[in-house]
Every structure is written in structure tokens, then in C-alpha cells.
Design a protein around this motif. Structure first.
Motif, short mmCIF file in Angstrom:
data_model
loop_
_atom_site.label_atom_id
_atom_site.label_comp_id
_atom_site.label_asym_id
_atom_site.label_seq_id
_atom_site.Cartn_x
_atom_site.Cartn_y
_atom_site.Cartn_z
N GLY A 322 0.79 -1.22 0.00
CA GLY A 322 0.00 0.00 0.00
C GLY A 322 0.82 1.28 0.00
N PRO A 323 1.81 1.42 0.90
CA PRO A 323 2.61 2.64 0.89
C PRO A 323 3.35 2.89 -0.42
N VAL A 324 3.71 1.81 -1.12
CA VAL A 324 4.38 1.97 -2.41
C VAL A 324 3.41 2.57 -3.43
N MET A 325 2.16 2.13 -3.39
CA MET A 325 1.14 2.69 -4.26
C MET A 325 0.92 4.17 -3.94
N ASP A 326 0.87 4.49 -2.65
CA ASP A 326 0.67 5.89 -2.24
C ASP A 326 1.80 6.77 -2.75
N ALA A 327 3.02 6.29 -2.64
CA ALA A 327 4.17 7.08 -3.10
C ALA A 327 4.14 7.26 -4.61
N SER A 328 3.69 6.24 -5.31
CA SER A 328 3.58 6.34 -6.76
C SER A 328 2.59 7.43 -7.15
N HIS A 329 1.45 7.48 -6.47
CA HIS A 329 0.46 8.50 -6.81
C HIS A 329 1.01 9.90 -6.53
N ALA A 330 1.68 10.07 -5.41
CA ALA A 330 2.24 11.39 -5.10
C ALA A 330 3.24 11.83 -6.17
N SER A 331 4.04 10.90 -6.65
CA SER A 331 5.02 11.22 -7.67
C SER A 331 4.35 11.58 -9.00
N LEU A 332 3.33 10.83 -9.36
CA LEU A 332 2.59 11.12 -10.60
C LEU A 332 1.85 12.45 -10.51
N ARG A 333 1.36 12.76 -9.32
CA ARG A 333 0.63 14.01 -9.12
C ARG A 333 1.57 15.22 -9.10
N ASP A 334 2.68 15.10 -8.38
CA ASP A 334 3.53 16.26 -8.11
C ASP A 334 4.68 16.41 -9.10
N ASP A 335 5.35 15.30 -9.42
CA ASP A 335 6.52 15.37 -10.31
C ASP A 335 6.14 15.23 -11.79
N TYR A 336 5.27 14.29 -12.08
CA TYR A 336 4.92 14.07 -13.50
C TYR A 336 3.70 14.89 -13.91
N GLU A 337 2.94 15.33 -12.94
CA GLU A 337 1.78 16.20 -13.17
C GLU A 337 0.82 15.63 -14.22
N VAL A 338 0.40 14.39 -13.96
CA VAL A 338 -0.57 13.76 -14.86
C VAL A 338 -1.85 13.35 -14.15
N SER A 339 -1.99 13.75 -12.88
CA SER A 339 -3.23 13.46 -12.18
C SER A 339 -4.24 14.57 -12.48
N CYS A 340 -5.37 14.51 -11.81
CA CYS A 340 -6.42 15.52 -11.97
C CYS A 340 -7.27 15.51 -10.70
N PRO A 341 -8.12 16.50 -10.47
CA PRO A 341 -8.90 16.53 -9.23
C PRO A 341 -9.73 15.27 -8.98
N GLU A 342 -10.32 14.72 -10.02
CA GLU A 342 -11.14 13.52 -9.85
C GLU A 342 -10.29 12.33 -9.39
N LEU A 343 -9.11 12.17 -9.98
CA LEU A 343 -8.24 11.08 -9.57
C LEU A 343 -7.76 11.27 -8.13
N ASP A 344 -7.37 12.48 -7.81
CA ASP A 344 -6.92 12.74 -6.44
C ASP A 344 -8.03 12.48 -5.43
N LEU A 345 -9.26 12.87 -5.78
CA LEU A 345 -10.37 12.64 -4.87
C LEU A 345 -10.64 11.15 -4.68
N ALA A 346 -10.60 10.38 -5.77
CA ALA A 346 -10.82 8.94 -5.67
C ALA A 346 -9.80 8.29 -4.75
N VAL A 347 -8.54 8.70 -4.91
CA VAL A 347 -7.46 8.15 -4.09
C VAL A 347 -7.65 8.53 -2.62
N THR A 348 -7.93 9.79 -2.37
CA THR A 348 -8.10 10.25 -0.99
C THR A 348 -9.30 9.59 -0.31
N ALA A 349 -10.42 9.53 -1.02
CA ALA A 349 -11.63 8.94 -0.44
C ALA A 349 -11.43 7.46 -0.14
N ALA A 350 -10.75 6.75 -1.03
CA ALA A 350 -10.51 5.32 -0.80
C ALA A 350 -9.62 5.11 0.42
N ARG A 351 -8.57 5.91 0.53
CA ARG A 351 -7.68 5.76 1.69
C ARG A 351 -8.41 6.06 2.99
#
Length: 412
Positions: A322-351
Motif C-alpha cells: 500500500g505505501p508503495v502505491m501511495d508514493a507512486s500517486h504522489a510522484s505522478l501528481r507532483d513530479d509528473y503532473e498527470v493526475s487531476c482533481p477527480e483522480l486525487d479525490l478517488a485516491v483520498t476517499a478510498a484511503r
């Protein structure tokens, strides 16, 4: 519980494609073939950087009913495209000549011919339960289904062992890159054609590797661990041909040139041999421009995360990924900048609802997220995600539970 997307049975998908074929072309098809979509567990935007990724094939599949023709004409119809019949002559297919979804079909025929194989025209009817535009590789499922159909019909001998299927996947990648115009890597097609039931497939895109070394099947029995993988199709707009994907790929190529390597995989491997890779990474990437450095940082660290994830699976510690998945999302969101509000919300709500880990999956800019959850928490996490989207005023997401499934093949 609403919004859950079941996969079609083989009989149901076959019947749908066959009926559409008969209604459109006035005869029964010679056969029906099917190929799965995919969901990537870890390793995003690494395939075109000669890196590693770890996807699974989905039970959700694209079905194609096909009959060969005696000429060079391809007639196409899709239940997802208002059943309008399109026609393309194979002799006219070249980069930039075919628009829309038919490019993914005739592009496969073109790529096979470019590889020296003989292909004739054909009639094809398409129906699919792979969510369209969800980042679950509906395009690769279509390409792969057509590929195994043409392989069978023309007797090309490319659909048998893994080495042959690797060659078939390469043709599908070329079709997507050169005819459809989407500059993707080879993860999607390799998964659809080479995955196996009950396993994730560790794909290594180092140039020159043979089929044996480029893929390893890693057991991924979530049910045995009391877990499930929830996929959330955010239904946010998702496209890989709008320039953003190409821009990320270009940034990676610029980074590699500046660092004097052929791909960012070389940097990842170099740091992987270090005793303190995280400490050394900033100095290694210091020569890069500010706009390129975070892109390279994501790729290098994501390749390392794939190795960590696989190591945990090999050790039987699936609950620890799980923590590896979380770190991957943070990297895609912040460094690669390919996330979006809907994806971030889905991730946050699930966690917040109890998921062990969650991340966006696929190319990004919309599409889907995945969450690793305890089987007993599936309903609670699904309900929490649906409620979060409703509260935010977003389009209700579609949900499915992913199970590692079989590769492309003949359905009937």
C-alpha cells in the motif's frame, strides 16, 4: 450499490459481437476473438523509458467478430460508435491517413504487413465492456483482439508461445504509434497479449531483451490474502493524443540526452546499485532544467518502486504494498503532473475509507484510480468514493473489482 461494472461472460461478448456482425454484414462471422483491458499495479510512464512495470489483464474484454475478404477492403462497425460502418482500403493505410477508432484496427493489419506478413481485407464488428477512455487500455484491447484474429485467419503463427506473442504485441504498438498517432509505450499491448490468469506480469522494456527475459509472471492472488483491487473509473476526460502524453515523453528523452544516457532506466539502475539512492538522486539530476528534472525524478523513482513492489509480492507480503502505491500517486501528481482533481479525490476517499493504498493508474489526465482494499471493506470503500464524488458535484464514477485474467485469444 450502484456504478459497479461487471465483465461480460465469453458467451455474452461473443453473442453481442456476432449479432452486430450479422445485422451489419448480412452473414455470420468466421469467428470471434477477444482481448482484455489492463490495469497497471505500479510502474507508470516507465515503459517508454526502458523501465519496468507490473500490470494485470482484466476480465473486461473487447470482442471482435471477423470474416476475411477476397479483396483489400476493410469494413468496420462498432457498437460503441453508433454502429456506423466505416471502410478503409489496406493499400491506402499509412501514417496520417486514417482517423478515429478504425486506425487502431487497420493499423494492426498495416503493421503486420510492414513486418513481412501477408494480410487480406476483412469485415469486423466490435463490441466491448472495457470502459472507454478510462485509462484501462481499451485501445490496446481492440488492437490485440484484431491481432489474434488476423493471426488465426492468415495463419501467421504469432499467437502461440510468449515469444510469438511478443512479436504480435510489437505490431500492435507500431499500429498505435504510427497509424493511430498515440506515442505510448508497449505496456498495454504486452499485457493484453502476454498476461496470464492469476498473475501480474513484470514487464522489462530494456531494448534488446528476448521474450523470456522481458516478461516474468508474478503470482497475485488477492483472494488468498483476503484482499481485492478496486478500480475507479473517474469518467474524467482522458486522451493520449492531445499532446500532453507526448510532452512528457519528450521531456524524458531530453533528460536522457542531457545526462548522457540512452534512457532514464540507466540512471535508475545506477542508483539501484547505490547504498543511499535517495540521497544521491538530487545530485545526479542537478544538470537538468527545472521543467525536466521532476519528470526524470518520477521515472527513476517509479522504476525503483516497481522493484520494491515485486519484492514484496515475491516475499508474500502483498498487504505491505500500500505505501508503495501511495508514493507512486504522489510522484505522478507532483513530479509528473498527470493526475487531476477527480483522480486525487478517488485516491483520498478510498484511503480515508480504509484502503491499504491507492494511486492513479494508466497515462493520467483523467481515467482511473486503483485501491487495494480488504475484501470485507469493498462495499464501504465503494460507497465512500461514490459519496465523495457526489459531494464534489462530479459525474458519478464507475467501479469494478479487478481480477488477474487471461490474455487475448479466440472466443468462438
Amino acid at each position: 450499490m450502484s456504478g459497479v461494472l461487471p465483465a461480460w461472460t465469453t458467451d455474452e461478448g461473443t453473442a453481442r459481437a456476432t449479432t452486430l456482425f450479422e445485422q451489419t454484414f448480412g452473414a455470420a462471422p468466421l469467428g470471434v476473438w477477444a482481448a482484455p483491458g489492463r490495469v497497471n499495479l505500479i510502474g507508470e510512464h516507465t515503459d517508454y523509458n526502458a523501465g519496468l512495470c507490473l500490470p494485470i489483464a482484466l476480465e473486461h474484454r473487447t470482442f471482435v467478430a471477423v470474416s476475411p475478404r477476397a479483396d483489400r477492403l476493410v469494413r468496420l462497425v462498432s457498437a460503441q460508435e453508433q454502429s456506423t460502418v466505416r471502410e478503409v482500403r489496406l493499400d491506402d493505410v499509412a501514417p496520417g491517413t486514417v482517423e478515429g477508432w478504425p486506425a487502431y484496427v487497420v493499423g494492426v493489419a498495416w503493421a503486420l504487413e510492414q513486418a513481412g506478413h501477408s494480410v487480406v481485407g476483412f469485415d469486423v464488428a466490435v463490441d466491448s465492456c472495457v470502459p472507454y477512455g478510462a485509462g484501462l487500455s481499451s485501445s490496446a484491447a481492440l488492437e490485440s483482439a484484431v491481432a489474434v484474429a488476423l493471426d488465426d485467419l492468415a495463419g501467421l503463427g504469432l499467437g502461440g508461445d510468449d515469444a510469438e506473442r511478443a512479436a504480435l504485441a510489437a505490431a500492435c504498438v507500431r499500429a498505435e504509434n504510427e497509424i493511430a498517432g498515440a506515442p505510448t509505450g508497449g505496456m498495454d499491448q504486452s499485457t493484453s497479449l502476454r498476461a496470464t490468469t492469476g498473475n501480474a506480469v513484470l514487464l522489462d522494456f530494456t531494448p534488446g531483451l528476448d521474450a523470456v527475459d522481458s516478461a516474468r509472471h508474478v503470482p497475485f492472488d488477492l483472494a488468498d490474502a483476503g484482499l481485492a483491487l478496486l478500480v475507479v473509473d473517474t469518467r474524467a476526460p482522458h486522451a493520449l493524443v492531445d499532446g500532453q502524453y507526448a510532452a512528457r515523453r519528450d521531456a524524458c528523452e531530453r533528460a536522457a540526452r542531457t545526462l548522457g544516457v540512452t534512457s532514464l532506466r540507466e540512471i535508475a539502475d545506477m542508483l539501484g546499485r547505490s547504498e543511499s539512492p535517495a540521497d544521491e538522486l538530487p545530485a545526479v539530476l542537478a544538470a537538468l532544467d527545472d521543467d525536466v528534472r521532476p519528470r526524470a525524478r518520477h521515472v527513476v523513482t517509479e522504476i525503483a518502486r516497481v522493484g520494491t513492489f515485486v519484492g514484496l509480492l515475491d516475499a508474500g507480503d502483498v498487504t505491505e504494498v500500500g505505501p508503495v502505491m501511495d508514493a507512486s500517486h504522489a510522484s505522478l501528481r507532483d513530479d509528473y503532473e498527470v493526475s487531476c482533481p477527480e483522480l486525487d479525490l478517488a485516491v483520498t476517499a478510498a484511503r480515508e475509507a480504509g484502503a491499504l493504498g491507492a494511486r492513479m493508474t494508466g497515462g493520467g489526465f483523467g481515467g482511473s484510480a486503483i485501491a487495494l482494499v480488504r475484501a470485507t471493506d469493498i462495499a464501504a470503500v465503494q460507497d465512500a468514493v461514490l459519496a465523495a464524488f457526489a459531494d464534489a458535484g462530479y459525474t458519478p464514477p464507475d467501479l469494478l473489482v479487478a481480477v488477474p485474467a487471461a490474455p487475448a485469444g479466440r472466443a468462438a
